[in-house]
Design an enzyme around this catalytic site. Structure first.
Site, PDB file in Angstrom:
ATOM      1  N   LYS A 181     -73.248  -7.215 -21.546  1.00 59.91           N
ATOM      2  CA  LYS A 181     -72.585  -8.046 -20.433  1.00 59.91           C
ATOM      3  C   LYS A 181     -72.432  -9.494 -20.944  1.00 59.91           C
ATOM      4  O   LYS A 181     -73.135 -10.358 -21.096  1.00 59.91           O
ATOM      5  CB  LYS A 181     -73.704  -8.177 -19.470  1.00 59.91           C
ATOM      6  CG  LYS A 181     -73.314  -7.938 -18.099  1.00 59.91           C
ATOM      7  CD  LYS A 181     -73.062  -9.336 -17.362  1.00 59.91           C
ATOM      8  CE  LYS A 181     -73.927 -10.483 -17.427  1.00 59.91           C
ATOM      9  NZ  LYS A 181     -73.034 -11.986 -17.465  1.00 59.91           N
ATOM     10  N   CYS A 289     -77.233 -25.038 -28.133  1.00 61.05           N
ATOM     11  CA  CYS A 289     -78.980 -25.172 -27.617  1.00 61.05           C
ATOM     12  C   CYS A 289     -79.530 -25.907 -28.317  1.00 61.05           C
ATOM     13  O   CYS A 289     -80.682 -26.428 -28.112  1.00 61.05           O
ATOM     14  CB  CYS A 289     -79.270 -23.584 -27.831  1.00 61.05           C
ATOM     15  SG  CYS A 289     -78.930 -22.863 -29.344  1.00 61.05           S
ATOM     16  N   GLU A 389     -82.411 -30.242 -20.347  1.00 60.46           N
ATOM     17  CA  GLU A 389     -81.444 -29.727 -21.237  1.00 60.46           C
ATOM     18  C   GLU A 389     -80.070 -30.397 -20.448  1.00 60.46           C
ATOM     19  O   GLU A 389     -79.643 -30.039 -19.223  1.00 60.46           O
ATOM     20  CB  GLU A 389     -81.352 -28.379 -21.698  1.00 60.46           C
ATOM     21  CG  GLU A 389     -80.248 -27.916 -22.612  1.00 60.46           C
ATOM     22  CD  GLU A 389     -80.102 -26.727 -22.687  1.00 60.46           C
ATOM     23  OE1 GLU A 389     -80.241 -25.589 -21.697  1.00 60.46           O
ATOM     24  OE2 GLU A 389     -80.009 -26.338 -23.930  1.00 60.46           O
TER      25      GLU A 389
HETATM   26  P1  NAD Z   1     -77.108 -18.850 -17.981  1.00 58.72           P
HETATM   27  O1  NAD Z   1     -78.686 -18.496 -18.102  1.00 58.72           O
HETATM   28  O2  NAD Z   1     -76.590 -19.275 -16.729  1.00 58.72           O
HETATM   29  O3  NAD Z   1     -76.303 -17.352 -18.113  1.00 58.72           O
HETATM   30  C1  NAD Z   1     -76.314 -16.817 -19.533  1.00 58.72           C
HETATM   31  C2  NAD Z   1     -76.254 -15.089 -19.250  1.00 58.72           C
HETATM   32  O4  NAD Z   1     -76.916 -14.599 -18.464  1.00 58.72           O
HETATM   33  C3  NAD Z   1     -74.680 -14.816 -18.436  1.00 58.72           C
HETATM   34  O5  NAD Z   1     -73.854 -13.960 -18.832  1.00 58.72           O
HETATM   35  C4  NAD Z   1     -75.293 -14.579 -17.115  1.00 58.72           C
HETATM   36  O6  NAD Z   1     -74.059 -14.147 -16.517  1.00 58.72           O
HETATM   37  C5  NAD Z   1     -76.381 -14.030 -17.157  1.00 58.72           C
HETATM   38  N1  NAD Z   1     -77.508 -14.272 -16.285  1.00 58.72           N
HETATM   39  C6  NAD Z   1     -77.846 -15.293 -15.739  1.00 58.72           C
HETATM   40  N2  NAD Z   1     -78.697 -15.321 -14.683  1.00 58.72           N
HETATM   41  C7  NAD Z   1     -79.092 -13.866 -15.026  1.00 58.72           C
HETATM   42  C8  NAD Z   1     -80.374 -13.083 -14.441  1.00 58.72           C
HETATM   43  N3  NAD Z   1     -81.162 -13.504 -13.428  1.00 58.72           N
HETATM   44  N4  NAD Z   1     -80.474 -11.905 -14.929  1.00 58.72           N
HETATM   45  C9  NAD Z   1     -79.513 -11.426 -15.763  1.00 58.72           C
HETATM   46  N5  NAD Z   1     -78.376 -12.157 -16.173  1.00 58.72           N
HETATM   47  C10 NAD Z   1     -78.383 -13.155 -15.801  1.00 58.72           C
HETATM   48  O7  NAD Z   1     -76.510 -19.647 -19.217  1.00 58.72           O
HETATM   49  P2  NAD Z   1     -75.499 -20.359 -19.528  1.00 58.72           P
HETATM   50  O8  NAD Z   1     -75.104 -21.479 -18.678  1.00 58.72           O
HETATM   51  O9  NAD Z   1     -74.320 -19.307 -19.695  1.00 58.72           O
HETATM   52  O10 NAD Z   1     -75.503 -20.786 -20.874  1.00 58.72           O
HETATM   53  C11 NAD Z   1     -76.049 -22.043 -21.376  1.00 58.72           C
HETATM   54  C12 NAD Z   1     -77.690 -21.955 -21.917  1.00 58.72           C
HETATM   55  O11 NAD Z   1     -77.808 -20.836 -22.926  1.00 58.72           O
HETATM   56  C13 NAD Z   1     -78.086 -23.085 -22.244  1.00 58.72           C
HETATM   57  O12 NAD Z   1     -79.662 -23.374 -21.698  1.00 58.72           O
HETATM   58  C14 NAD Z   1     -78.447 -23.090 -23.685  1.00 58.72           C
HETATM   59  O13 NAD Z   1     -79.271 -23.652 -24.382  1.00 58.72           O
HETATM   60  C15 NAD Z   1     -78.662 -21.464 -23.631  1.00 58.72           C
HETATM   61  N6  NAD Z   1     -78.272 -20.972 -25.279  1.00 58.72           N
HETATM   62  C16 NAD Z   1     -79.526 -20.730 -26.028  1.00 58.72           C
HETATM   63  C17 NAD Z   1     -79.173 -20.231 -27.181  1.00 58.72           C
HETATM   64  C18 NAD Z   1     -80.082 -20.121 -28.345  1.00 58.72           C
HETATM   65  O14 NAD Z   1     -79.952 -19.260 -29.193  1.00 58.72           O
HETATM   66  N7  NAD Z   1     -81.573 -20.311 -27.929  1.00 58.72           N
HETATM   67  C19 NAD Z   1     -77.951 -20.153 -27.746  1.00 58.72           C
HETATM   68  C20 NAD Z   1     -76.669 -20.440 -26.939  1.00 58.72           C
HETATM   69  C21 NAD Z   1     -77.100 -20.784 -25.728  1.00 58.72           C
END
Ligand code: NAD
Length: 482
Positions: A181, A289, A389
């Site tokens: 997804k 990240c 962040e």
């Molecule tokens: P987000 O958490 O809003 O969304 C990420 C994904 O999760 C999306 O596909 C979203 O639709 C889904 N999602 C959101 N809430 C959910 C839930 N309750 N249940 C199931 N799915 C859910 O994050 P974003 O804004 O898309 O991405 C940015 C974040 O990702 C930043 O915090 C960044 O640090 C993190 N990130 C971490 C890494 C790592 O390897 N640690 C790498 C890249 C990004």
């Protein structure tokens, strides 16, 4: 800027077929640098997720994948890699358009690295022993490593192809089946994976892709037939996912947010520091990240270091991410730009000195979700600017008195994902690195190595991706007493 025809992704990839959505819920996907619609994608919900999970379960238990040998899987994975490689350039361009990522970075993270991960996983499983036999008190025990099962992979938008392959690669290698997804901002490029999988002859149901938002993500996490959730995204979503997955004892890997620090030690070579900024601090416009957005500087060298940062920011070229002279693109969306700007306003209201940037758009980029790279001086490490962040080009320069203070400040956040130490004395740098509570740390440079395990401690998550070690997170031990 070349015009691309609108991309329509109205079908999901489930059980090796392109399937129509049960509702007419279509979401636009935008081009970050122009704010123009780039295409539309159908947003799946519980019904599509359920169909995809059933297909993945059937492929695991009834299809050939569940009984395949590592050599058979490796052959399919290599064909999958070849199919992705052929699409690499256009995939990278699409990712740049959706997210604003500059083209060189998009090529390396959307074209080159995913293909390399698949190939390295194929090589790995051909050499690895998945079964050992050992003597036991009554006879012997066969210790087998088996696939964890059906994997629900949920990804963020910032490196969409890389984050997807960090999960799909080891999952397929282990013999698991997958439901991906992707993030709604990057729904369009996700289906390139489906096209390549189809061309490569992945058996139906082994890889299923359902674009959608939080609603679809929640349905995947709660689905009783999913064995593992592999998630990359925000810490808040990771906490919610961990709670739900924990109720049914699903395995989880959570790759979450960060607030990493660059410690500039008093003996640091500032040319080396300047050279490291591109990857360590402003990669993908800070939408990374591991961004080391807190720069910890010794009191005596503060002004020299600020000069280096300011001249780096002054040299950035902002604009169309596909133009090869451009070194920084826009934020992914209007909503995200507003979030980043709210932190800039916060820094201003807290009275930290603004060295560069602010909330106005860069002059040369009136359209597109651009943010002026912003440097604040004299930031208090307890300020939300230094603790939360931001995920954008906002740098906090924080002075320290002693090395001990610098290490304590580096560790004094809820996160533990990245970090970097700049020093002329590499041995000493390694010593400082060992005292930083984080899953990864750099000495004199910071750049993700996809050949080694990557992940976080504290609120940055659990589990590791990348490197041969990532395979372990898709395997389960079974002991058979003979
Ligand atoms: P987000 O958490 O809003 O969304 C990420 C994904 O999760 C999306 O596909 C979203 O639709 C889904 N999602 C959101 N809430 C959910 C839930 N309750 N249940 C199931 N799915 C859910 O994050 P974003 O804004 O898309 O991405 C940015 C974040 O990702 C930043 O915090 C960044 O640090 C993190 N990130 C971490 C890494 C790592 O390897 N640690 C790498 C890249 C990004």
């Amino acid at each position: 800027m070349p015009v691309i025809n609108s991309i329509e992704r109205e079908l999901f990839f489930i059980d090796g077929q392109w399937r129509k959505a049960s509702t007419s819920d279509l979401a636009p996907v935008f081009e970050a640098a122009t704010e123009r619609p780039l295409g539309v994608a159908a947003m799946g919900g519980p019904e599509e997720i359920d169909a995809a999970v059933h297909a993945a379960r059937a492929a695991l238990q009834k299809g050939p994948w569940g009984r395949s040998t590592p050599h058979e899987r490796a052959a399919v994975m290599r064909r999958f890699a070849d199919s992705l490689e052929r699409r690499g350039r256009s995939t990278a361009e699409l990712v740049s358009r959706q997210t604003g990522m500059i083209s060189s970075l998009s090529v390396s993270t959307s074209a080159t690295a995913p293909v390399a991960i698949l190939r390295s996983m194929a090589d790995l499983i051909e050499k690895r022993t998945f079964e050992t036999r050992r003597p036991s008190s009554m006879g012997s025990t066969i210790v087998r490593e088996e696939p964890v099962g059906v994997v629900g992979a949920i990804t963020a938008w910032n490196y969409p192809q890389l984050l997807a392959m960090a999960k799909i690669g080891p999952a397929l290698a282990a013999g698991c089946t997958v439901v991906l997804k992707p993030a709604p901002e990057t729904s369009l490029d996700a289906y390139v994976l489906a096209e390549a999988a189809e061309e490569a002859g992945l058996p139906p149901g082994v890889l299923n892709i359902v674009a959608g938002g939080v609603h679809a993500g929640k349905a995947l996490v709660a689905h009783p037939d999913v064995d593992k959730i592999a998630f990359t995204g925000s810490t808040a979503a990771g906490q919610a996912i961990g709670e739900v997955a924990g109720r049914s004892f699903k395995r989880v890997s959570l790759e979450l947010g960060g607030k990493s620090a660059a410690i500039v030690l008093p003996d640091a070579d500032l040319d080396v520091f300047a050279g490291g900024l591109k990857d360590a601090v402003l990669k993908n416009g800070g939408q990374t990240c591991t961004t080391n957005s807190r720069i910890l500087v010794p009191h005596g060298r503060s002004s020299e270091i600020i000069d280096v940062l300011a001249s780096y920011v002054d040299g950035l070229v902002m604009g169309d991410p596909l133009d090869e002279s451009v070194t920084m693109g826009p934020m992914v969306s209007e909503q995200h730009r507003e979030r980043v700007r709210s932190y800039i306003r916060l820094g201003q209201s807290e009275g930290f000195r603004t060295i560069r940037g602010g909330t106005d758009s860069p002059e040369q980029c009136p359209r597109g979700w651009f943010v002026s790279p912003t440097i604040f001086e004299g930031v208090d490490n307890r300020s939300p600017l230094a603790q939360e962040e931001i995920f954008g080009p906002v740098i906090s320069v924080i002075p320290y008195e002693t090395e001990e203070d610098a290490i304590n400040m580096a560790n004094d956040t809820p996160f533990g994902l990245g970090g970097v130490v700049f020093t002329e004395d590499t041995e000493h740098g390694l010593d400082v690195a060992s005292r930083i509570r984080s899953g990864t740390v750099g000495v004199n440079y910071y750049s993700l190595d996809t050949g080694s395990p990557f992940g976080g401690v504290k609120n940055s998550g659990v589990g590791r991706e990348f490197g041969p070690e990532s395979l372990d997170f898709y395997l389960e031990y079974k002991s058979i007493y003979v």
